[in-house]
Design a protein around this motif. Structure first.
Motif, PDB file in Angstrom:
ATOM      1  N   MET A  38     -67.445 -37.516  26.134  1.00 31.26           N
ATOM      2  CA  MET A  38     -68.734 -37.277  26.753  1.00 31.26           C
ATOM      3  C   MET A  38     -69.037 -35.780  26.740  1.00 31.26           C
ATOM      4  SD  MET A  38     -70.128 -40.003  27.563  1.00 31.26           S
ATOM      5  CE  MET A  38     -70.043 -41.628  28.185  1.00 31.26           C
ATOM      6  N   THR A  39     -70.293 -35.444  26.986  1.00 35.47           N
ATOM      7  CA  THR A  39     -70.747 -34.066  26.884  1.00 35.47           C
ATOM      8  C   THR A  39     -71.623 -33.706  28.076  1.00 35.47           C
ATOM      9  OG1 THR A  39     -70.794 -34.340  24.480  1.00 35.47           O
ATOM     10  CG2 THR A  39     -71.926 -32.433  25.354  1.00 35.47           C
ATOM     11  N   ILE A  40     -71.495 -32.457  28.525  1.00 44.56           N
ATOM     12  CA  ILE A  40     -72.320 -31.923  29.602  1.00 44.56           C
ATOM     13  C   ILE A  40     -73.351 -30.991  28.993  1.00 44.56           C
ATOM     14  CG2 ILE A  40     -72.325 -30.432  31.651  1.00 44.56           C
ATOM     15  CD1 ILE A  40     -69.461 -31.443  32.215  1.00 44.56           C
ATOM     16  N   LEU A  41     -74.590 -31.080  29.454  1.00 46.22           N
ATOM     17  CA  LEU A  41     -75.647 -30.179  29.014  1.00 46.22           C
ATOM     18  C   LEU A  41     -76.006 -29.238  30.155  1.00 46.22           C
ATOM     19  CD1 LEU A  41     -77.823 -29.235  26.985  1.00 46.22           C
ATOM     20  CD2 LEU A  41     -79.316 -31.023  27.928  1.00 46.22           C
ATOM     21  N   ILE A  42     -75.957 -27.945  29.871  1.00 49.36           N
ATOM     22  CA  ILE A  42     -76.412 -26.923  30.820  1.00 49.36           C
ATOM     23  C   ILE A  42     -77.731 -26.394  30.291  1.00 49.36           C
ATOM     24  CG2 ILE A  42     -75.962 -24.651  31.820  1.00 49.36           C
ATOM     25  CD1 ILE A  42     -72.947 -25.304  31.598  1.00 49.36           C
ATOM     26  N   VAL A  43     -78.781 -26.529  31.100  1.00 46.43           N
ATOM     27  CA  VAL A  43     -80.104 -26.046  30.729  1.00 46.43           C
ATOM     28  C   VAL A  43     -80.367 -24.799  31.580  1.00 46.43           C
ATOM     29  CG1 VAL A  43     -82.524 -26.644  30.386  1.00 46.43           C
ATOM     30  CG2 VAL A  43     -80.779 -28.453  30.347  1.00 46.43           C
ATOM     31  N   LEU A  62     -75.926 -33.376  33.557  1.00 39.36           N
ATOM     32  CA  LEU A  62     -76.896 -32.331  33.271  1.00 39.36           C
ATOM     33  C   LEU A  62     -76.857 -31.303  34.394  1.00 39.36           C
ATOM     34  CD1 LEU A  62     -79.829 -34.722  32.341  1.00 39.36           C
ATOM     35  CD2 LEU A  62     -78.316 -33.551  30.731  1.00 39.36           C
ATOM     36  N   VAL A  63     -76.793 -30.035  34.027  1.00 44.71           N
ATOM     37  CA  VAL A  63     -76.879 -28.933  34.981  1.00 44.71           C
ATOM     38  C   VAL A  63     -78.142 -28.177  34.596  1.00 44.71           C
ATOM     39  CG1 VAL A  63     -75.781 -26.854  35.877  1.00 44.71           C
ATOM     40  CG2 VAL A  63     -74.362 -28.805  35.173  1.00 44.71           C
ATOM     41  N   ASP A  99     -80.533 -43.079  33.788  1.00 46.20           N
ATOM     42  CA  ASP A  99     -80.718 -43.520  35.176  1.00 46.20           C
ATOM     43  C   ASP A  99     -79.564 -43.109  36.086  1.00 46.20           C
ATOM     44  OD1 ASP A  99     -83.155 -44.698  34.637  1.00 46.20           O
ATOM     45  OD2 ASP A  99     -82.370 -46.750  34.575  1.00 46.20           O
ATOM     46  N   ASP A 100     -78.333 -43.231  35.598  1.00 51.19           N
ATOM     47  CA  ASP A 100     -77.156 -42.990  36.437  1.00 51.19           C
ATOM     48  C   ASP A 100     -76.445 -41.672  36.136  1.00 51.19           C
ATOM     49  OD1 ASP A 100     -77.497 -45.488  37.726  1.00 51.19           O
ATOM     50  OD2 ASP A 100     -76.547 -46.488  36.030  1.00 51.19           O
ATOM     51  N   VAL A 101     -77.035 -40.848  35.298  1.00 53.38           N
ATOM     52  CA  VAL A 101     -76.415 -39.574  34.933  1.00 53.38           C
ATOM     53  C   VAL A 101     -76.646 -38.555  36.046  1.00 53.38           C
ATOM     54  CG1 VAL A 101     -76.516 -37.630  33.307  1.00 53.38           C
ATOM     55  CG2 VAL A 101     -76.608 -39.985  32.464  1.00 53.38           C
ATOM     56  N   PRO A 102     -75.583 -37.918  36.522  1.00 50.16           N
ATOM     57  CA  PRO A 102     -75.747 -36.894  37.560  1.00 50.16           C
ATOM     58  C   PRO A 102     -76.514 -35.690  37.021  1.00 50.16           C
ATOM     59  CG  PRO A 102     -73.422 -37.470  37.265  1.00 50.16           C
ATOM     60  CD  PRO A 102     -74.180 -38.144  36.182  1.00 50.16           C
ATOM     61  N   VAL A 103     -77.435 -35.199  37.839  1.00 50.64           N
ATOM     62  CA  VAL A 103     -78.198 -33.991  37.510  1.00 50.64           C
ATOM     63  C   VAL A 103     -77.977 -32.990  38.640  1.00 50.64           C
ATOM     64  CG1 VAL A 103     -80.467 -32.989  37.076  1.00 50.64           C
ATOM     65  CG2 VAL A 103     -79.956 -35.309  36.269  1.00 50.64           C
ATOM     66  N   THR A 130     -87.027 -36.338  42.980  1.00 49.18           N
ATOM     67  CA  THR A 130     -87.234 -36.397  41.536  1.00 49.18           C
ATOM     68  C   THR A 130     -86.039 -37.006  40.814  1.00 49.18           C
ATOM     69  OG1 THR A 130     -88.656 -34.456  41.691  1.00 49.18           O
ATOM     70  CG2 THR A 130     -87.821 -34.969  39.524  1.00 49.18           C
ATOM     71  N   GLY A 131     -84.873 -36.999  41.458  1.00 44.73           N
ATOM     72  CA  GLY A 131     -83.696 -37.582  40.839  1.00 44.73           C
ATOM     73  C   GLY A 131     -82.528 -36.628  40.693  1.00 44.73           C
ATOM     74  N   VAL A 132     -82.622 -35.451  41.309  1.00 40.50           N
ATOM     75  CA  VAL A 132     -81.512 -34.499  41.288  1.00 40.50           C
ATOM     76  C   VAL A 132     -80.437 -35.012  42.240  1.00 40.50           C
ATOM     77  CG1 VAL A 132     -80.834 -32.146  41.901  1.00 40.50           C
ATOM     78  CG2 VAL A 132     -82.959 -32.542  40.645  1.00 40.50           C
ATOM     79  N   THR A 133     -79.187 -35.040  41.775  1.00 42.67           N
ATOM     80  CA  THR A 133     -78.098 -35.571  42.590  1.00 42.67           C
ATOM     81  C   THR A 133     -77.281 -34.490  43.289  1.00 42.67           C
ATOM     82  OG1 THR A 133     -76.778 -35.685  40.562  1.00 42.67           O
ATOM     83  CG2 THR A 133     -77.830 -37.715  41.302  1.00 42.67           C
ATOM     84  N   GLY A 134     -77.440 -33.242  42.867  1.00 40.02           N
ATOM     85  CA  GLY A 134     -76.754 -32.120  43.499  1.00 40.02           C
ATOM     86  C   GLY A 134     -77.609 -30.883  43.388  1.00 40.02           C
ATOM     87  N   PHE A 135     -77.564 -30.014  44.381  1.00 31.64           N
ATOM     88  CA  PHE A 135     -78.473 -28.863  44.417  1.00 31.64           C
ATOM     89  C   PHE A 135     -77.716 -27.639  44.912  1.00 31.64           C
ATOM     90  CE2 PHE A 135     -81.763 -26.157  46.145  1.00 31.64           C
ATOM     91  CZ  PHE A 135     -82.855 -26.366  45.316  1.00 31.64           C
ATOM     92  N   LEU A 136     -77.772 -26.563  44.134  1.00 31.33           N
ATOM     93  CA  LEU A 136     -77.134 -25.308  44.524  1.00 31.33           C
ATOM     94  C   LEU A 136     -78.095 -24.149  44.298  1.00 31.33           C
ATOM     95  CD1 LEU A 136     -73.660 -25.793  42.803  1.00 31.33           C
ATOM     96  CD2 LEU A 136     -74.155 -25.982  45.247  1.00 31.33           C
ATOM     97  N   THR A 137     -78.037 -23.159  45.194  1.00 25.42           N
ATOM     98  CA  THR A 137     -78.842 -21.965  45.001  1.00 25.42           C
ATOM     99  C   THR A 137     -77.978 -20.844  44.441  1.00 25.42           C
ATOM    100  OG1 THR A 137     -78.518 -21.355  47.318  1.00 25.42           O
ATOM    101  CG2 THR A 137     -80.555 -22.501  46.780  1.00 25.42           C
TER     102      THR A 137
END
Length: 130
Positions: free
Chosen positions: A1-6, A49-50, A74-78, A96-103
């Protein structure tokens, strides 16, 4: 599997990639532009996705809205990582569907813990029946 950082800031993207690399052996791809990242997601399945909020091409929220319309995501963590201090952004991101949030600046331990909580918890993409 692969992680995408945007993430459009090259230094921030490298930091996030290095931190993520301490949590997982998955391949990590970086894309600086939201529109190009969305195109990547159409062609490649990412297991996580980050996403930065302030991106060229489209905002992080616009990116997440578009991703959530692709049912295989649908089930991919963002995880949203942002310097935006607007108190309503976290609530909007969650809706909107974000599963984790950091500042930003991102606390390394918190980021690694958040990724670790989600790595490996994504089922493979659904394949539509013909």
């Amino acid at each position: 599997m692969t992680i995408l950082i945007v993430e459009d800031n090259a230094t921030n993207a490298l930091i996030l990639k290095r931190l993520a690399g301490k949590v997982t052996d998955e391949e990590i791809v970086i894309e600086a532009d939201g529109s190009r990242a969305l195109s990547l997601c159409h062609n490649t399945f990412f297991s996580m996705l980050v996403v930065d909020q302030m991106l060229p091409g489209m905002s992080g929220l616009q990116f997440v809205k578009a991703i959530r319309m692709l049912h295989r995501y649908d089930d991919v963590p963002v995880i949203m990582v942002t310097a935006d201090q607007d108190p309503k952004l976290r609530e909007t991101a969650s809706a909107t569907g974000v599963t984790g949030f950091l500042t930003k600046p991102v606390d390394a331990v918190t980021f690694r813990d958040l990724l670790a909580a989600h790595v490996g918890h994504v089922p493979p993409p659904r394949v539509a029946a013909r």
